[in-house]
Write a protein that holds these residues in place. Sequence first.
Motif, short mmCIF file in Angstrom:
data_model
loop_
_atom_site.label_atom_id
_atom_site.label_comp_id
_atom_site.label_asym_id
_atom_site.label_seq_id
_atom_site.Cartn_x
_atom_site.Cartn_y
_atom_site.Cartn_z
N ASP A 168 25.67 -26.22 15.53
CA ASP A 168 25.70 -27.62 15.10
C ASP A 168 24.88 -28.49 16.05
O ASP A 168 24.13 -29.37 15.61
CB ASP A 168 27.13 -28.14 15.00
N GLY A 169 25.01 -28.25 17.34
CA GLY A 169 24.25 -29.00 18.33
C GLY A 169 22.76 -28.73 18.21
O GLY A 169 21.94 -29.66 18.31
N LYS A 170 22.40 -27.47 18.00
CA LYS A 170 20.98 -27.12 17.84
C LYS A 170 20.40 -27.83 16.62
O LYS A 170 19.32 -28.42 16.69
CB LYS A 170 20.81 -25.61 17.71
N PHE A 171 21.12 -27.78 15.50
CA PHE A 171 20.59 -28.41 14.29
C PHE A 171 20.62 -29.94 14.36
O PHE A 171 19.79 -30.59 13.74
CB PHE A 171 21.28 -27.88 13.03
N ALA A 172 21.51 -30.50 15.17
CA ALA A 172 21.48 -31.96 15.38
C ALA A 172 20.19 -32.34 16.13
O ALA A 172 19.54 -33.33 15.79
CB ALA A 172 22.71 -32.40 16.15
N GLU A 173 19.82 -31.53 17.13
CA GLU A 173 18.58 -31.81 17.86
C GLU A 173 17.35 -31.58 16.98
O GLU A 173 16.38 -32.34 17.04
CB GLU A 173 18.50 -30.96 19.13
N VAL A 174 17.39 -30.54 16.16
CA VAL A 174 16.30 -30.28 15.22
C VAL A 174 16.19 -31.46 14.25
O VAL A 174 15.09 -31.95 13.97
CB VAL A 174 16.51 -28.95 14.46
N ALA A 175 17.33 -31.94 13.74
CA ALA A 175 17.32 -33.07 12.81
C ALA A 175 16.70 -34.30 13.45
O ALA A 175 15.93 -35.03 12.81
CB ALA A 175 18.74 -33.37 12.32
N ALA A 176 17.02 -34.56 14.72
CA ALA A 176 16.44 -35.70 15.42
C ALA A 176 14.92 -35.55 15.55
O ALA A 176 14.18 -36.52 15.32
CB ALA A 176 17.08 -35.86 16.79
N LEU A 177 14.46 -34.35 15.88
CA LEU A 177 13.01 -34.12 15.98
C LEU A 177 12.33 -34.30 14.63
O LEU A 177 11.26 -34.92 14.54
CB LEU A 177 12.74 -32.71 16.52
N ILE A 178 12.94 -33.78 13.59
CA ILE A 178 12.37 -33.93 12.25
C ILE A 178 12.36 -35.40 11.85
O ILE A 178 11.37 -35.89 11.28
CB ILE A 178 13.11 -33.04 11.24
N GLY A 179 13.41 -36.13 12.17
CA GLY A 179 13.44 -37.56 11.88
C GLY A 179 12.37 -38.33 12.61
O GLY A 179 11.73 -39.22 12.04
N ASN A 180 12.13 -37.98 13.87
CA ASN A 180 11.11 -38.67 14.67
C ASN A 180 9.69 -38.32 14.27
O ASN A 180 8.81 -39.18 14.24
CB ASN A 180 11.29 -38.35 16.16
N TRP A 181 9.44 -37.04 13.99
CA TRP A 181 8.07 -36.57 13.75
C TRP A 181 7.69 -36.51 12.28
O TRP A 181 6.52 -36.42 11.96
CB TRP A 181 7.87 -35.21 14.41
N GLN A 182 8.66 -36.50 11.38
CA GLN A 182 8.40 -36.45 9.93
C GLN A 182 7.38 -35.36 9.56
O GLN A 182 6.35 -35.66 8.95
CB GLN A 182 7.91 -37.82 9.44
N PRO A 183 7.66 -34.10 9.91
CA PRO A 183 6.68 -33.05 9.64
C PRO A 183 6.54 -32.76 8.15
O PRO A 183 7.47 -32.97 7.37
CB PRO A 183 7.27 -31.83 10.37
N VAL A 184 5.37 -32.24 7.80
CA VAL A 184 5.12 -31.79 6.43
C VAL A 184 5.34 -30.28 6.33
O VAL A 184 5.35 -29.72 5.23
CB VAL A 184 3.70 -32.14 5.95
N LEU A 185 5.52 -29.63 7.48
CA LEU A 185 5.66 -28.18 7.54
C LEU A 185 6.37 -27.78 8.82
O LEU A 185 6.17 -28.42 9.86
CB LEU A 185 4.26 -27.53 7.52
N CYS A 186 7.16 -26.73 8.73
CA CYS A 186 7.74 -26.10 9.92
C CYS A 186 7.22 -24.67 10.00
O CYS A 186 7.05 -24.00 8.98
CB CYS A 186 9.27 -26.07 9.85
N VAL A 187 6.96 -24.23 11.21
CA VAL A 187 6.50 -22.87 11.48
C VAL A 187 7.52 -22.24 12.43
O VAL A 187 7.93 -22.87 13.41
CB VAL A 187 5.10 -22.88 12.12
N VAL A 188 7.93 -21.02 12.12
CA VAL A 188 8.90 -20.31 12.96
C VAL A 188 8.30 -18.97 13.36
O VAL A 188 7.79 -18.23 12.51
CB VAL A 188 10.24 -20.09 12.21
N GLY A 189 8.37 -18.67 14.65
CA GLY A 189 7.89 -17.38 15.14
C GLY A 189 8.79 -16.26 14.66
O GLY A 189 10.02 -16.38 14.67
N LEU A 190 8.19 -15.16 14.23
CA LEU A 190 8.92 -14.00 13.74
C LEU A 190 8.68 -12.83 14.69
O LEU A 190 7.60 -12.24 14.70
CB LEU A 190 8.45 -13.63 12.32
#
Length: 133
Positions: free
Chosen positions: A44-66
């Motif tokens: 929950d804490g990780k996704f809260a921080e992710v949500a804040a970053l997404i809110g601030n940066w308004q990305p059109v795409l996310c990339v995740v390393g596999l």
Amino acid sequence: MLEARADGTVLAFDFGLKRIGVAVGNTFLRQAEPLNIIHAPTNDGKFAEVAALIGNWQPVLCVVGLPLHPDGESHEMTQRCRRFANQLQGRFKLPTILVDERYSSAVLNGKRGAHIDDDAAALILQQYFDENP
């Protein structure tokens, strides 16, 4: 995973159980920069921080390393990263792309310190930009 359909900001994630490295770039300049390291102890804490970053940066795409074994086979972290990418896409309704990160560790090998996770995310994002002109 969905494909990106718009120009703009891209956030990249180097997912780990203890930390998540984050990098940022945009589809115009196509240059990745380390941004942040998420240290939250709970999902929950990780996704809260992710949500804040997404809110601030308004990305059109996310990339995740596999992460994969050198021979391309999956392992435990491969499945965890796929799940994280699916959660990003589902929670935030953003196109999310997985990028093979097998060789990012080799590039960063020998580098130690507090910023290796966000540097890894930047390498993953730069690889995405370089492979998708």
